[in-house]
Design a protein around this motif. Structure first.
Motif, mmCIF file in Angstrom:
data_model
loop_
_atom_site.group_PDB
_atom_site.id
_atom_site.type_symbol
_atom_site.label_atom_id
_atom_site.label_comp_id
_atom_site.label_asym_id
_atom_site.label_seq_id
_atom_site.Cartn_x
_atom_site.Cartn_y
_atom_site.Cartn_z
ATOM 1 N N GLU A 200 3.649 11.115 0.375
ATOM 2 C CA GLU A 200 3.849 11.270 -1.070
ATOM 3 C C GLU A 200 2.571 10.912 -1.817
ATOM 4 O O GLU A 200 1.985 9.850 -1.609
ATOM 5 C CB GLU A 200 4.997 10.383 -1.559
ATOM 6 N N VAL A 201 2.148 11.811 -2.710
ATOM 7 C CA VAL A 201 0.991 11.588 -3.576
ATOM 8 C C VAL A 201 1.482 11.459 -5.009
ATOM 9 O O VAL A 201 2.147 12.367 -5.525
ATOM 10 C CB VAL A 201 -0.015 12.751 -3.489
ATOM 11 N N CYS A 202 1.192 10.353 -5.651
ATOM 12 C CA CYS A 202 1.443 10.176 -7.077
ATOM 13 C C CYS A 202 0.084 10.213 -7.762
ATOM 14 O O CYS A 202 -0.722 9.266 -7.611
ATOM 15 C CB CYS A 202 2.176 8.875 -7.366
ATOM 16 N N VAL A 203 -0.193 11.309 -8.456
ATOM 17 C CA VAL A 203 -1.524 11.571 -9.002
ATOM 18 C C VAL A 203 -1.967 10.435 -9.921
ATOM 19 O O VAL A 203 -1.239 10.013 -10.813
ATOM 20 C CB VAL A 203 -1.544 12.909 -9.771
ATOM 21 N N GLY A 204 -3.177 9.924 -9.626
ATOM 22 C CA GLY A 204 -3.741 8.855 -10.443
ATOM 23 C C GLY A 204 -3.113 7.503 -10.221
ATOM 24 O O GLY A 204 -3.431 6.543 -10.933
ATOM 25 N N GLN A 205 -2.219 7.383 -9.222
ATOM 26 C CA GLN A 205 -1.544 6.101 -8.993
ATOM 27 C C GLN A 205 -1.654 5.642 -7.546
ATOM 28 O O GLN A 205 -2.288 4.633 -7.259
ATOM 29 C CB GLN A 205 -0.082 6.200 -9.421
ATOM 30 N N GLY A 206 -1.035 6.358 -6.600
ATOM 31 C CA GLY A 206 -1.062 5.900 -5.223
ATOM 32 C C GLY A 206 -0.594 6.953 -4.242
ATOM 33 O O GLY A 206 -0.033 7.982 -4.609
ATOM 34 N N VAL A 207 -0.860 6.670 -2.955
ATOM 35 C CA VAL A 207 -0.433 7.548 -1.853
ATOM 36 C C VAL A 207 0.296 6.681 -0.831
ATOM 37 O O VAL A 207 -0.131 5.554 -0.542
ATOM 38 C CB VAL A 207 -1.640 8.240 -1.186
ATOM 39 N N ARG A 208 1.383 7.197 -0.291
ATOM 40 C CA ARG A 208 2.131 6.435 0.723
ATOM 41 C C ARG A 208 2.727 7.378 1.750
ATOM 42 O O ARG A 208 2.836 8.593 1.535
ATOM 43 C CB ARG A 208 3.230 5.605 0.072
ATOM 44 N N GLN A 209 3.101 6.806 2.897
ATOM 45 C CA GLN A 209 3.881 7.528 3.900
ATOM 46 C C GLN A 209 5.080 6.673 4.259
ATOM 47 O O GLN A 209 5.019 5.441 4.252
ATOM 48 C CB GLN A 209 3.042 7.860 5.135
ATOM 49 N N PHE A 210 6.186 7.325 4.574
ATOM 50 C CA PHE A 210 7.404 6.581 4.879
ATOM 51 C C PHE A 210 8.346 7.489 5.665
ATOM 52 O O PHE A 210 8.152 8.709 5.747
ATOM 53 C CB PHE A 210 8.083 6.075 3.604
ATOM 54 N N HIS A 211 9.352 6.883 6.227
ATOM 55 C CA HIS A 211 10.393 7.633 6.921
ATOM 56 C C HIS A 211 11.649 7.570 6.061
ATOM 57 O O HIS A 211 12.045 6.493 5.596
ATOM 58 C CB HIS A 211 10.674 7.043 8.305
ATOM 59 N N GLU A 212 12.247 8.724 5.838
ATOM 60 C CA GLU A 212 13.437 8.790 4.990
ATOM 61 C C GLU A 212 14.644 9.140 5.845
ATOM 62 O O GLU A 212 14.658 10.146 6.548
ATOM 63 C CB GLU A 212 13.239 9.839 3.891
ATOM 64 N N ARG A 213 15.651 8.283 5.792
ATOM 65 C CA ARG A 213 16.878 8.508 6.550
ATOM 66 C C ARG A 213 18.060 8.254 5.635
ATOM 67 O O ARG A 213 18.181 7.167 5.047
ATOM 68 C CB ARG A 213 16.932 7.576 7.777
ATOM 69 N N GLN A 214 18.883 9.280 5.471
ATOM 70 C CA GLN A 214 20.049 9.211 4.595
ATOM 71 C C GLN A 214 19.649 8.745 3.190
ATOM 72 O O GLN A 214 20.270 7.870 2.592
ATOM 73 C CB GLN A 214 21.117 8.288 5.190
ATOM 74 N N LYS A 215 18.562 9.361 2.711
ATOM 75 C CA LYS A 215 18.029 9.097 1.371
ATOM 76 C C LYS A 215 17.598 7.650 1.159
ATOM 77 O O LYS A 215 17.492 7.169 0.024
ATOM 78 C CB LYS A 215 19.056 9.493 0.302
ATOM 79 N N THR A 216 17.314 6.972 2.274
ATOM 80 C CA THR A 216 16.817 5.589 2.198
ATOM 81 C C THR A 216 15.429 5.528 2.819
ATOM 82 O O THR A 216 15.180 6.125 3.872
ATOM 83 C CB THR A 216 17.758 4.630 2.957
ATOM 84 N N VAL A 217 14.517 4.803 2.174
ATOM 85 C CA VAL A 217 13.135 4.708 2.627
ATOM 86 C C VAL A 217 13.009 3.628 3.696
ATOM 87 O O VAL A 217 13.475 2.493 3.514
ATOM 88 C CB VAL A 217 12.194 4.384 1.448
ATOM 89 N N HIS A 218 12.364 3.999 4.827
ATOM 90 C CA HIS A 218 12.108 3.045 5.908
ATOM 91 C C HIS A 218 10.629 3.121 6.297
ATOM 92 O O HIS A 218 9.973 4.151 6.119
ATOM 93 C CB HIS A 218 12.976 3.381 7.139
ATOM 94 N N ASP A 219 10.113 2.047 6.846
ATOM 95 C CA ASP A 219 8.757 2.002 7.408
ATOM 96 C C ASP A 219 7.701 2.473 6.404
ATOM 97 O O ASP A 219 6.801 3.255 6.740
ATOM 98 C CB ASP A 219 8.665 2.858 8.685
ATOM 99 N N GLU A 220 7.779 2.013 5.171
ATOM 100 C CA GLU A 220 6.829 2.456 4.148
ATOM 101 C C GLU A 220 5.448 1.854 4.388
ATOM 102 O O GLU A 220 5.303 0.666 4.673
ATOM 103 C CB GLU A 220 7.316 2.066 2.758
ATOM 104 N N VAL A 221 4.420 2.717 4.287
ATOM 105 C CA VAL A 221 3.034 2.302 4.464
ATOM 106 C C VAL A 221 2.210 2.846 3.300
ATOM 107 O O VAL A 221 2.249 4.051 3.015
ATOM 108 C CB VAL A 221 2.457 2.835 5.796
ATOM 109 N N SER A 222 1.472 1.983 2.634
ATOM 110 C CA SER A 222 0.592 2.423 1.550
ATOM 111 C C SER A 222 -0.701 2.982 2.129
ATOM 112 O O SER A 222 -1.334 2.359 2.991
ATOM 113 C CB SER A 222 0.267 1.258 0.608
ATOM 114 N N LEU A 223 -1.097 4.156 1.666
ATOM 115 C CA LEU A 223 -2.370 4.758 2.079
ATOM 116 C C LEU A 223 -3.457 4.525 1.047
ATOM 117 O O LEU A 223 -4.581 5.012 1.213
ATOM 118 C CB LEU A 223 -2.191 6.261 2.323
#
Length: 330
Positions: free
Chosen positions: A49-72
């Motif tokens: 996920e890229v949020c322009v001008g704010q941040g970038v992250r990667q995560f695993h989504e399971r049943q609309k819940t965020v898991h293993d979030e990592v900030s890039l």
């Protein structure tokens, strides 16, 4: 005749109704319409996920819940590379054990006339990411040409970095030079924002797509810019289409820059009138008239009526002078 009119009488002591961009540097201002917007792409187990001008992250989504979030990385700066592409740099992400350094990312904006979308994600080095986002805001500026149109555009570039406002009935219109035209309303129900169009002609426009035009009503030249791909609406044929607008820049009086009028002559199509002192230095544009002429419009009977309901009237403003072409330069 029992009708109420609104008249434009420029005040020589007035100041510009402008607001500087929060981000004055050119690379940042160009993508300001996307600032804070987030775009995601699935890559197997991970979603990026890229949020322009704010941040970038990667995560695993399971049943609309965020898991293993990592900030890039969090937003740090913006530059243009040797090819003219905009790049946003994101630093200080989650620490990477393999690289013994914080993760970081670079978002590259590619030129496209479609809606913004992530088209590729690469990891050229361990925990260093390159994400390509396709957007019209990634298109390079037009090349400078030695033509009357390009010289007029260079003069108008003095407005870059400022927004101009005009309140008409229910809506307040905002013109941010070189970027967008939109209409706003803030009331008890919250804030309404309608994007009328983005200025795409700064991206290598065809020679006949913009430039110096002649106004037979005012008997003077103006510089035309087209704004496209605004929010959708229904036109007079009940067809869904994007809003668009033409902004007409006329030579203005004194040192006052003024967004004088925004009309909607047909559904989804707008015409904005702007007076600029900067363009007066171009030989194709008439100097402001010394005769004071006031421009008046009938006030719509309904606050939700469009500006197309208002018809212009000429008023005599100088003794012994007959009404002439519309000219708000007092």
């Amino acid at each position: 005749v029992g009708r109420e009119f609104e008249c434009l009488v420029p005040d020589a002591e007035a100041t510009d109704p402008i607001q500087p961009f929060p981000l004055k540097s050119e690379p940042l201002a160009l993508v300001y319409p996307l600032n804070g917007s987030c775009f995601a792409k699935d890559e197997g187990y991970w979603k990026f996920e890229v949020c322009v001008g704010q941040g970038v992250r990667q995560f695993h989504e399971r049943q609309k819940t965020v898991h293993d979030e990592v900030s890039l990385g969090s937003f740090d700066s913006a530059v243009r590379d040797s090819e003219g592409r905009l790049r946003q740099i994101f630093l200080s992400g989650t620490f990477c054990e393999a690289a013994k350094a914080p993760r970081r990312a670079e978002v590259v904006f590619n030129c496209s006339m479609t809606k913004p979308v992530i088209i590729s994600i690469q990891e050229p080095w361990t925990c260093v990411y390159t994400i390509t986002l396709s957007s019209v805001f990634g298109c390079p500026f037009r090349k400078k040409l030695n033509t009357p149109e390009s010289k007029a555009l260079d003069l108008l570039s003095e407005h870059y970095g400022s927004c101009y406002f005009r309140t008409q009935d229910y809506w307040t219109f905002e013109l941010c030079y070189g970027l967008w035209l939109r209409q706003l309303h803030e009331g008890e129900g919250g804030k309404e924002t309608v994007n009328i169009g983005h200025h795409l002609q700064r991206y290598n426009p065809p020679p006949d797509s913009n430039g110096i035009q002649w106004d037979p009503l005012r008997q003077r030249a103006y510089y035309s810019q087209i704004f496209q791909f605004g929010n959708t609406c229904q036109d007079s044929q009940n067809q869904v289409r994007h809003r668009e607008a033409e902004v007409r820049f006329y030579c203005g009086s004194s040192n006052i820059s003024l967004l004088a009028r925004v009309d909607e002559p047909s559904p989804c199509s707008y015409v904005a009138t702007f007076f600029s002192p900067h363009i007066c230095g171009h030989p194709s544009f008439n100097s402001p008239s010394e005769i004071n002429v006031v421009e008046c419009y009938a006030v719509p009977t309904s606050k939700h009526a469009t500006a197309a309901d208002a018809d212009p009237q000429l008023l005599k403003t100088s003794e012994g002078q007959t009404p002439g072409p519309l000219d708000p330069n007092a």
